[in-house]
Design a protein around this motif. Structure first.
Motif, mmCIF file in Angstrom:
data_model
loop_
_atom_site.group_PDB
_atom_site.id
_atom_site.type_symbol
_atom_site.label_atom_id
_atom_site.label_comp_id
_atom_site.label_asym_id
_atom_site.label_seq_id
_atom_site.Cartn_x
_atom_site.Cartn_y
_atom_site.Cartn_z
ATOM 1 N N PHE A 148 0.829 -1.209 0.000
ATOM 2 C CA PHE A 148 0.000 0.000 0.000
ATOM 3 C C PHE A 148 0.863 1.258 0.000
ATOM 4 O O PHE A 148 0.600 2.213 -0.729
ATOM 5 N N GLN A 149 1.890 1.265 0.806
ATOM 6 C CA GLN A 149 2.742 2.449 0.919
ATOM 7 C C GLN A 149 3.513 2.713 -0.376
ATOM 8 O O GLN A 149 3.662 3.862 -0.800
ATOM 9 N N THR A 150 3.979 1.643 -1.028
ATOM 10 C CA THR A 150 4.684 1.797 -2.308
ATOM 11 C C THR A 150 3.748 2.328 -3.387
ATOM 12 O O THR A 150 4.087 3.266 -4.115
ATOM 13 N N ALA A 151 2.577 1.725 -3.491
ATOM 14 C CA ALA A 151 1.604 2.146 -4.506
ATOM 15 C C ALA A 151 1.178 3.596 -4.273
ATOM 16 O O ALA A 151 1.034 4.375 -5.228
ATOM 17 N N GLU A 152 1.005 3.964 -3.023
ATOM 18 C CA GLU A 152 0.565 5.327 -2.684
ATOM 19 C C GLU A 152 1.635 6.351 -3.024
ATOM 20 O O GLU A 152 1.343 7.408 -3.615
ATOM 21 N N SER A 153 2.869 6.050 -2.687
ATOM 22 C CA SER A 153 3.966 6.986 -2.940
ATOM 23 C C SER A 153 4.153 7.222 -4.439
ATOM 24 O O SER A 153 4.243 8.372 -4.900
#
Length: 601
Positions: free
Chosen positions: A62-67
């Motif tokens: 989630f954090q990778t996709a969001e960034s």
């Protein structure tokens, strides 16, 4: 074009602040290359096939996709607004094309996520939803997991994906046929030639000369009737595709499948139709008033859009128009006024028409950027109303982005038009409060009634037509141009009343509506307008307490499902009473218009 100022002649305060995104095109290029490198290296390689490994791995995904999504979003907004501020500049068009292709590549690399997640066992998914590490993504996961019963095997999903263009081909062919191939000809009235096009029809139907309206109408509808069998087949095939896909995806009806994505129960659709049908008398009275004012035996389809009253309003400089919007929205409180001030001070708005600038108006942006508003401000009241409309979207985007976590900072299509319509309604009510002249008031109310009628009554009629057409196919029967026209004519007669008369052309009006190729979409215009009217009425009558509830709605983004967000703000869209309240306001406007028109005749 000669009377337009070039962009470099427009003062800076009237141009949007592109430098807030990237200081220069070179800075954009540098970031584009960095993101392209990340996408090419596949940022999801370490997550693909590993989502079963636990909540930590899912959180990292989630954090990778969001960034990366945030960085891509900034690139996309910058390219988009530059391309629109001058559509003639190939450099900007190429920039937009490049980022669109990169976005598509990113989406392709990310496409593994939902099928892989939903292939996990139910108990593991339930564990993820309730894991403390994933607390901030609980609603995201809950929304994704709703899809599990309707997601098929990998092979089937891949096959359906490959057929996407084919399944949507009816709408594409309809668009090409009606926009590229159809020619509607020309006619002459009183020595003046009128060239008829799809784009000009709306203007011609507002002409005060009935012969002009009638001939324009006949030219367009005769073209459609000349191709009646082809169009009938196109729409019948579109409906069949909807019905078959719903069955493949294990939905009971095509309507249920279409409403599922926004978590809207079919009771909302039913409540809209019931609310409108129960209050159809207001529309009938308005059509009868139109018949009387125009001195007609019956109102025909080509008589529905000509103004019943026309008054010239003051011209407004942008500063005057903006000030009028501020005054009109004063009831929303100090925080909202600060947002409006910020829109000017921080240069959210690209105000004036310039050579090559895209036509129309819109608001764009997301939580990581400021909102950006494109206008082509002309100084008339319509321009001021458009300014209020787009700032409604902008304030919604700004408040949701400022309040919610990134994953909940957007809002669904079901809610999108509420904020803009509340602003328009508050503005026109403010102007009516300031306007004593009967002709000016009649003009404003006439415009308001036409807008409300076209959105609530007309779109609900469309929604009922779609429902009936799909039901016919779901019951194993065939659709033809004639059966569709008969179905449409029955609805048209009910929705317009005894003052209205049908003819062969008007029964085929359904054949001109491109939205029908995106099934069960138009009802949202009617629900959104109804909700906006009720919100605006409450703010007007109840003051700060209602305004604060409404601002809570704007701050909510997508932290919950759309109906829950509206419920929290005090609106239950499963109850026909919301539509009834909205149409009671419509009826009151009909009463006032009738009284005003007796004074100006």
């Amino acid at each position: 074009m000669d009377d337009l100022r070039e962009r470099d002649q427009i003062e800076t305060q009237y141009k949007w602040a592109t430098e807030a995104l990237f200081e220069t095109n070179d800075a954009w290029e540098e970031e584009y290359k960095a993101i392209r490198k990340s996408v090419e290296e596949d940022p999801f390689a370490s997550y693909r096939g590993h989502l079963h490994e636990g909540p930590e791995r899912l959180l990292q995904y989630f954090q990778t996709a969001e960034s990366l999504g945030e960085r891509l979003g900034k690139l996309q907004i910058y390219a988009h607004i530059l391309a629109d501020q001058d559509t003639r500049t190939s450099f900007y068009q190429a920039m937009q094309s490049r980022i669109q292709m990169l976005g598509a590549e990113f989406a392709q690399k990310d496409s593994f996520f939902e099928p892989e997640l939903l292939s996990l066992p139910v108990d593991q998914l339930d564990g993820y939803v309730h894991d403390e590490k994933l607390r901030d993504y609980q609603h995201v996961l809950d929304n994704l997991i709703r899809n599990k019963p309707h997601v098929l095997s990998d092979e089937t999903e891949e096959a359906l994906a490959s057929l996407h263009d084919v399944l949507g081909s009816s709408g594409q062919v309809f668009s090409q046929l009606t926009n590229a191939d159809f020619q509607h000809g020309a006619f002459t009235v009183d020595g003046k030639e009128y060239i008829v096009t799809e784009g000009r029809l709306g203007l011609l139907l507002r002409d005060t000369h009935r012969t002009v309206r009638k001939l324009a109408y006949e030219h367009v509808y005769d073209t459609y009737l000349h191709h009646k069998n082809a169009i009938g087949s196109l729409y019948a095939n579109s409906v069949k595709a909807d019905v078959r896909m719903a069955r493949v995806r294990k939905f009971s009806t095509a309507r249920e499948m279409a409403l599922f994505s926004n978590h809207i129960p079919t009771t909302v659709y039913d409540a809209l139709i019931k609310g409108v049908r129960d209050n159809i008398g207001h529309q009938h009275r308005y059509i009868e008033l139109r018949r009387k004012v125009l001195s007609l035996d019956h109102v025909r389809l080509y008589d529905k859009y000509v103004p019943l009253a026309e008054s010239s309003f003051d011209e407004y400089s942008f500063e005057q128009g903006f000030s009028l919007v501020q005054e009109g929205l004063r009831a929303l409180g100090d925080e909202y006024q600060e947002i409006l001030k910020k829109a000017v001070d921080d240069r959210w708005i690209d105000v004036f028409e310039t050579p090559g600038k895209r036509s129309g108006a819109y608001s764009t942006g997301f939580y990581a950027t400021r909102p950006y508003v494109l206008l082509n401000y002309q100084g008339n009241y319509n321009s001021v109303s458009t300014l209020a409309h787009e700032l409604g979207h902008s304030a919604h985007t700004y408040l949701a982005g400022k309040t919610q976590l990134p994953q909940y900072s957007h809002y669904s299509i079901f809610l999108a038009e509420i904020a803009s319509t509340v602003n328009e309604t508050l503005l026109v009510n403010h102007l009516l409060d300031m306007t004593k002249d009967p002709l000016a008031r009649a003009t404003l109310i006439n415009q308001q009634l036409d807008n409300l009628g076209a959105t609530i009554y007309r779109q609900t009629m469309f929604a009922e037509f779609e429902q009936n057409a799909h039901r016919v196919v779901e019951e194993g029967q065939a659709l033809t141009h004639d059966s569709l026209s008969e179905m449409y004519s029955t609805l048209n007669t009910f929705y317009h009343g005894s003052a209205y008369a049908e003819d062969e052309r008007s029964t085929a009006e359904w054949s001109r509506i491109p939205h029908f190729y995106r099934a069960f979409y138009v009802y949202q215009y009617a629900t959104g307008m109804s909700a906006a009217l009720v919100f605006a009425d409450r703010i007007r009558k109840q003051g700060e307490s209602a305004a604060q509830k409404y601002l809570g709605f704007l701050r909510s983004g997508s932290k919950d499902y759309p109906l829950a967000v509206l419920n929290e703000a005090g609106l239950d869209m499963t109850d026909p009473q919301v539509v009834t309240q909205a149409l009671t306001i419509f009826g009151q406007l009909v009463d006032e218009l009738e009284e005003l028109l007796t004074k100006v005749k």
